[in-house]
Design an enzyme around this catalytic site. Structure first.
Site, PDB file in Angstrom:
ATOM      1  N   CYS A   2       0.828  -1.188   0.000  1.00 23.56           N
ATOM      2  CA  CYS A   2       0.000   0.000   0.000  1.00 23.56           C
ATOM      3  C   CYS A   2       0.880   1.262   0.000  1.00 23.56           C
ATOM      4  O   CYS A   2       2.039   1.228   0.370  1.00 23.56           O
ATOM      5  CB  CYS A   2      -0.930   0.089   1.212  1.00 23.56           C
ATOM      6  SG  CYS A   2      -1.874  -1.411   1.461  1.00 23.56           S
ATOM      7  N   ARG A  27       2.595   0.552  -5.629  1.00 22.86           N
ATOM      8  CA  ARG A  27       2.598  -0.204  -4.377  1.00 22.86           C
ATOM      9  C   ARG A  27       1.322  -1.015  -4.179  1.00 22.86           C
ATOM     10  O   ARG A  27       1.194  -1.750  -3.192  1.00 22.86           O
ATOM     11  CB  ARG A  27       2.771   0.749  -3.184  1.00 22.86           C
ATOM     12  CG  ARG A  27       4.064   1.513  -3.226  1.00 22.86           C
ATOM     13  CD  ARG A  27       4.077   2.591  -2.184  1.00 22.86           C
ATOM     14  NE  ARG A  27       4.355   2.076  -0.869  1.00 22.86           N
ATOM     15  CZ  ARG A  27       5.564   1.978  -0.329  1.00 22.86           C
ATOM     16  NH1 ARG A  27       6.609   2.358  -1.015  1.00 22.86           N
ATOM     17  NH2 ARG A  27       5.726   1.500   0.888  1.00 22.86           N
ATOM     18  N   TRP A  80      -2.942  -2.543  -1.546  1.00 21.94           N
ATOM     19  CA  TRP A  80      -2.668  -3.914  -1.962  1.00 21.94           C
ATOM     20  C   TRP A  80      -3.226  -4.773  -0.835  1.00 21.94           C
ATOM     21  O   TRP A  80      -2.759  -4.711   0.293  1.00 21.94           O
ATOM     22  CB  TRP A  80      -1.161  -4.147  -2.134  1.00 21.94           C
ATOM     23  CG  TRP A  80      -0.843  -5.507  -2.661  1.00 21.94           C
ATOM     24  CD1 TRP A  80      -0.893  -5.913  -3.956  1.00 21.94           C
ATOM     25  CD2 TRP A  80      -0.415  -6.642  -1.899  1.00 21.94           C
ATOM     26  NE1 TRP A  80      -0.524  -7.235  -4.055  1.00 21.94           N
ATOM     27  CE2 TRP A  80      -0.225  -7.713  -2.807  1.00 21.94           C
ATOM     28  CE3 TRP A  80      -0.169  -6.876  -0.533  1.00 21.94           C
ATOM     29  CZ2 TRP A  80       0.186  -8.978  -2.407  1.00 21.94           C
ATOM     30  CZ3 TRP A  80       0.247  -8.130  -0.137  1.00 21.94           C
ATOM     31  CH2 TRP A  80       0.415  -9.168  -1.071  1.00 21.94           C
ATOM     32  N   ASN A 106      -0.164   1.734   5.922  1.00 20.67           N
ATOM     33  CA  ASN A 106       0.612   0.828   5.075  1.00 20.67           C
ATOM     34  C   ASN A 106       1.286  -0.144   6.025  1.00 20.67           C
ATOM     35  O   ASN A 106       1.936   0.286   6.970  1.00 20.67           O
ATOM     36  CB  ASN A 106       1.659   1.633   4.289  1.00 20.67           C
ATOM     37  CG  ASN A 106       2.789   0.752   3.786  1.00 20.67           C
ATOM     38  OD1 ASN A 106       2.567  -0.371   3.369  1.00 20.67           O
ATOM     39  ND2 ASN A 106       4.009   1.264   3.846  1.00 20.67           N
ATOM     40  N   GLY A 107       1.110  -1.444   5.800  1.00 18.82           N
ATOM     41  CA  GLY A 107       1.759  -2.416   6.674  1.00 18.82           C
ATOM     42  C   GLY A 107       0.746  -3.392   7.227  1.00 18.82           C
ATOM     43  O   GLY A 107      -0.340  -3.552   6.659  1.00 18.82           O
ATOM     44  N   GLU A 509      14.053 -16.871 -13.935  1.00 18.03           N
ATOM     45  CA  GLU A 509      13.538 -15.531 -14.218  1.00 18.03           C
ATOM     46  C   GLU A 509      12.537 -15.566 -15.384  1.00 18.03           C
ATOM     47  O   GLU A 509      11.509 -14.889 -15.354  1.00 18.03           O
ATOM     48  CB  GLU A 509      14.722 -14.594 -14.515  1.00 18.03           C
ATOM     49  CG  GLU A 509      14.361 -13.168 -14.887  1.00 18.03           C
ATOM     50  CD  GLU A 509      13.555 -12.417 -13.828  1.00 18.03           C
ATOM     51  OE1 GLU A 509      13.376 -12.914 -12.709  1.00 18.03           O
ATOM     52  OE2 GLU A 509      13.065 -11.322 -14.167  1.00 18.03           O
ATOM     53  N   LYS A 513       8.744 -14.248 -15.024  1.00 19.92           N
ATOM     54  CA  LYS A 513       8.189 -13.193 -15.899  1.00 19.92           C
ATOM     55  C   LYS A 513       6.890 -13.675 -16.545  1.00 19.92           C
ATOM     56  O   LYS A 513       5.905 -12.970 -16.588  1.00 19.92           O
ATOM     57  CB  LYS A 513       9.167 -12.804 -17.010  1.00 19.92           C
ATOM     58  CG  LYS A 513      10.326 -11.958 -16.626  1.00 19.92           C
ATOM     59  CD  LYS A 513      10.008 -10.511 -16.302  1.00 19.92           C
ATOM     60  CE  LYS A 513       9.705 -10.340 -14.838  1.00 19.92           C
ATOM     61  NZ  LYS A 513      10.763 -10.145 -13.918  1.00 19.92           N
ATOM     62  N   GLU A 516       3.974 -13.984 -13.916  1.00 19.86           N
ATOM     63  CA  GLU A 516       3.405 -12.791 -13.292  1.00 19.86           C
ATOM     64  C   GLU A 516       2.638 -11.903 -14.257  1.00 19.86           C
ATOM     65  O   GLU A 516       1.708 -11.229 -13.850  1.00 19.86           O
ATOM     66  CB  GLU A 516       4.439 -12.006 -12.475  1.00 19.86           C
ATOM     67  CG  GLU A 516       5.578 -11.406 -13.224  1.00 19.86           C
ATOM     68  CD  GLU A 516       6.566 -10.696 -12.299  1.00 19.86           C
ATOM     69  OE1 GLU A 516       6.250 -10.433 -11.144  1.00 19.86           O
ATOM     70  OE2 GLU A 516       7.680 -10.416 -12.770  1.00 19.86           O
ATOM     71  N   HIS A 532      14.592 -36.163 -12.881  1.00 24.18           N
ATOM     72  CA  HIS A 532      14.303 -36.613 -11.515  1.00 24.18           C
ATOM     73  C   HIS A 532      12.852 -36.356 -11.114  1.00 24.18           C
ATOM     74  O   HIS A 532      12.547 -36.327  -9.928  1.00 24.18           O
ATOM     75  CB  HIS A 532      15.265 -35.939 -10.533  1.00 24.18           C
ATOM     76  CG  HIS A 532      16.687 -36.296 -10.793  1.00 24.18           C
ATOM     77  ND1 HIS A 532      17.213 -37.557 -10.551  1.00 24.18           N
ATOM     78  CD2 HIS A 532      17.697 -35.578 -11.342  1.00 24.18           C
ATOM     79  CE1 HIS A 532      18.475 -37.586 -10.907  1.00 24.18           C
ATOM     80  NE2 HIS A 532      18.802 -36.398 -11.396  1.00 24.18           N
ATOM     81  N   LYS A 629       4.462  -3.303  -7.161  1.00 22.55           N
ATOM     82  CA  LYS A 629       5.872  -3.129  -7.523  1.00 22.55           C
ATOM     83  C   LYS A 629       6.785  -3.280  -6.324  1.00 22.55           C
ATOM     84  O   LYS A 629       7.901  -3.760  -6.436  1.00 22.55           O
ATOM     85  CB  LYS A 629       6.041  -1.747  -8.154  1.00 22.55           C
ATOM     86  CG  LYS A 629       7.432  -1.417  -8.629  1.00 22.55           C
ATOM     87  CD  LYS A 629       7.681  -2.021  -9.981  1.00 22.55           C
ATOM     88  CE  LYS A 629       9.131  -1.924 -10.406  1.00 22.55           C
ATOM     89  NZ  LYS A 629       9.501  -3.007 -11.303  1.00 22.55           N
TER      90      LYS A 629
HETATM   91  O1  M6R Z   1      12.162  -4.274  -5.014  1.00 24.16           O
HETATM   92  P1  M6R Z   1      12.737  -5.665  -4.961  1.00 24.16           P
HETATM   93  O2  M6R Z   1      13.788  -5.879  -5.994  1.00 24.16           O
HETATM   94  O3  M6R Z   1      13.231  -6.016  -3.606  1.00 24.16           O
HETATM   95  O4  M6R Z   1      11.535  -6.611  -5.302  1.00 24.16           O
HETATM   96  C1  M6R Z   1      11.648  -7.992  -5.145  1.00 24.16           C
HETATM   97  C2  M6R Z   1      10.475  -8.705  -5.760  1.00 24.16           C
HETATM   98  O5  M6R Z   1       9.297  -8.329  -5.142  1.00 24.16           O
HETATM   99  C3  M6R Z   1      10.361  -8.400  -7.256  1.00 24.16           C
HETATM  100  O6  M6R Z   1      11.525  -8.754  -7.924  1.00 24.16           O
HETATM  101  C4  M6R Z   1       9.178  -9.173  -7.865  1.00 24.16           C
HETATM  102  O7  M6R Z   1       9.456 -10.532  -7.890  1.00 24.16           O
HETATM  103  C5  M6R Z   1       8.861  -8.621  -9.252  1.00 24.16           C
HETATM  104  N1  M6R Z   1       7.458  -8.659  -9.461  1.00 24.16           N
HETATM  105  C6  M6R Z   1       9.547  -9.346 -10.342  1.00 24.16           C
HETATM  106  O8  M6R Z   1       9.189  -8.949 -11.604  1.00 24.16           O
END
Ligand code: M6R
Length: 634
Positions: A2, A27, A80, A106-107, A509, A513, A516, A532, A629
């Protein structure tokens, strides 16, 4: 998570709140809301208006446009969801029963259940499923007893009530509180969640993060852990957790680039993928200028003592940053010869390994605000201080894209990856920036430890210098190839990504990607591990995307790909063109670069393919569902 904003001054609060929230939408975007209190200038002096809307900020903005939110005092929130579904009734601000006190948070308030039970026993009726709603009710209770002592309503009373309530709350949070009876007082508090006060001319804007302040002021006062502040048009009163008045000078916001222009791209994510050659070029010009000695092959902001005596490295990170850390660990171990471990920050916090001496702890977080990473770093620093033995002293480095973030205020050494503001929730250009940071560290450690010959150091340096030009061609080419390939994924349910050695993290990665932003189930595996178990998943409907770069594991990866092909899987190769890579049904071709630098290239088709698959499906690429984000809750 948030984002919160709060404003007090001499202008209408609502437009300032909406402007700030726009910058904080990264956020969370499950719902948004604001509350204002009408000022002396308004006919409705002291009237509190609260407007909330499910979904993105645009919905709230449309509501506000219809009118009602008046006054120079206000608080705002973009959510969020943690406690309670993303519905309007769970949107902030939350209010007390009389609707006189409004709070944004926030939190997470960890002890909210017991507090709620206590309040319910006293007859309080709750309107939401959130943890936050206990706060306005607790403040109302405190104010009631303070009002018995004095009939004059003052900001000092609100401050005192918030200070008392803060002592009852456990968890990590930042809050902003207004009271309709004190239209010239705003109270803010923080505990293990960021909150900054921006100082304008006779006005203040508080926010969870600097982008929300950038258009308002460059003079900021970051609040310290446990602090509570009373803001009035006359000034700031700042108190620590014990209620002792604090005096601190504000600082200037560093010249970060907060420009979030999409240029002519359809999405921020695509723009950010295309910015990578520029970022590589900037990094090379800053950190690998010609003329450096082989003993100091990288221009980093640390002196000799930073590298001295380090025998091992541990890296703490989450998500994409953790994948960059895994490439970093490969480089530090295999190129520079330093034993290196990578931990999920969220796991490390509760199951840290036994302390080892002479360890450098690196926190990798593009936002510099990820709660798990910050808490894991803090925990590590604390236990090392408590140990007392100088060999175990805390040595920490933060790798971030936000040199003015909470991370930078917490950790003594910072490497700024300099990737510029990343708006797309899916990290792309910041991942590349993190990789470059690790190449720099690997070169420096190899040079200092003499674990590589001068020639090997020079070769890697020169290869890195050539990356920007090669990336420029690659991004352009793969944008087109991926766009053409994307429609073939229209009905795909599962995808497997394979890689080995330095490219195993790139397989992870690639899977992250795709998951998400396209909501397709994807898994990344070390190619040799397929047999395995996971190989049982393969059939003609499951594409296998395999990274095969010439180097120590090239033949092995090709054999693993053959094993998948034998199970009728559709094979897509990320590899250089050549006779060996003819086994792939389709090829996403890469230049023939050395295996050391190959992750800087192999990640590009992964990013572009995920992007085009999601865009082809018509999904919200920049703000995928359920994500944010910056993950500022545990
Ligand atoms: O701000 P940060 O790099 O610490 O964020 C870590 C993860 O939350 C961030 O990499 C997340 O996995 C992204 N959505 C990846 O695209």
């Amino acid at each position: 998570m948030c984002g919160i904003v709060a404003v007090i001054g001499s202008r209408e609060a609502a437009p300032l709140l909406l402007g700030g929230l726009k910058q904080l939408e990264y956020r969370g975007y499950d719902s948004a809301g604001l509350a204002t209190v009408a000022s002396r200038e308004n006919a409705d002096f002291g009237l509190m208006t609260c407007q909330r809307a499910k979904g993105k900020l645009a919905n709230l903005a449309a509501l506000v446009e219809k009118g009602g939110a008046e006054g120079f005092l206000g608080i705002g929130h973009t959510r969020w969801a943690t406690h309670g579904k993303p519905e309007e009734r769970n949107a902030h601000p939350h209010r007390d029963t009389a609707s006189e006190i409004a709070v944004v948070q926030n939190g997470i308030i960890e002890n909210y259940r017991s507090l709620k039970e206590e309040l319910e026993a006293e007859g309080v009726v709750f309107n939401s499923e959130t943890d936050t709603e206990v706060i306005p009710h607790l403040i109302a209770r405190e104010l009631k007893s303070l009002e018995l002592e004095s009939s004059v309503k003052t900001g000092a009373m609100l401050l005192s009530a918030v200070q008392k309530v803060s002592l009852q709350l456990t968890g990590a949070y930042a809050i902003a509180v207004i009271w309709s009876k004190t239209p010239e007082a705003l109270v803010v508090a923080r505990k293990q969640a960021p909150l900054l006060i921006g100082l304008g001319e006779g006005e203040f804007l508080c926010a969870s993060d600097t982008p929300a302040l950038a258009g308002f002021t460059r003079t900021i006062l970051p609040m310290e852990d446990g602090e509570v502040a009373l803001l009035t048009p006359l000034g700031i009163e700042l108190y620590d957790a014990q209620g002792i008045r604090q005096q601190r000078s504000p600082t200037l916001l560093s010249g970060s680039d907060y420009v979030t222009d999409k240029r002519n791209f359809r999405h921020y994510m695509l723009k950010e993928i295309h910015e990578q050659p520029e970022i590589a070029e900037l990094w090379v010009s800053r950190h690998l200028p010609e003329g450096l000695s082989v003993d100091t092959p990288v221009a980093f902001p640390f002196d000799n003592s930073f590298y001295q005596g380090i025998e091992r490295v541990q890296i703490l990170a989450c998500g994409t940053s953790r994948h960059a850390a895994l490439v970093g660990a490969y480089l530090l171990e295999q190129f520079s010869g330093i034993p290196t471990s990578v931990f999920y920050a969220s796991e490390f916090r509760y199951a840290a390994p036994p302390l080892m001496p002479n360890t450098l702890t690196i926190g990798v977080t593009q936002s510099g605000e990820t709660a798990d990473t910050l808490a894991a770093l803090l925990m590590e620093a604390t236990r090392r201080t408590e140990h007392g033995d100088p060999a175990f002293a805390s040595r920490q480095l933060g790798v971030t894209n936000r040199p003015e973030s909470s991370l930078a205020r917490q950790v003594p050494n910072i490497l700024d990856i300099g990737a510029g503001m990343e708006v797309g929730v899916a990290a792309t250009k910041t991942f590349l920036g993190q990789l470059f940071a690790f190449y720099g560290l690997a070169l420096m450690f190899a040079a200092r430890r003499k674990s590589r010959s001068q020639e090997e150091i020079l070769n890697l340096t020169n290869e890195l210098r050539a990356v920007p030009g090669q990336l420029r061609l690659l991004v352009k080419k793969h944008d087109q190839i991926s766009e053409e390939l994307a429609p073939h994924f229209a009905n795909i349910q599962d995808v497997i990504f394979l890689g080995r050695g330095i490219n195993y993290p790139i397989a992870l990665e690639g899977a992250l990607k795709l998951k998400e932003i396209s909501y397709i189930h994807a898994e990344g595996y070390p190619a040799g591990e397929m047999k395995h178990g996971p190989i049982a998943l393969l059939d003609p409907s499951v594409p296998v995307i395999s990274i095969a770069m010439p180097g120590v594991v090239f033949d092995k990866v090709l054999s693993n790909a053959q094993e998948a092909k034998a199970r009728d899987a559709q094979l897509i190769g990320i590899a250089p063109e050549g006779p060996d890579t003819k086994i792939f049904d389709s090829l996403l071709p890469l230049p023939k670069v050395s295996e050391w630098i190959s992750p800087l290239f192999s990640v590009i088709p992964m990013q572009l393919l995920s992007y085009h698959i999601a865009a082809h499906r018509g999904l919200d690429v920049d703000q995928p569902r359920n994500l944010a984000k910056s993950v500022t809750v545990e």
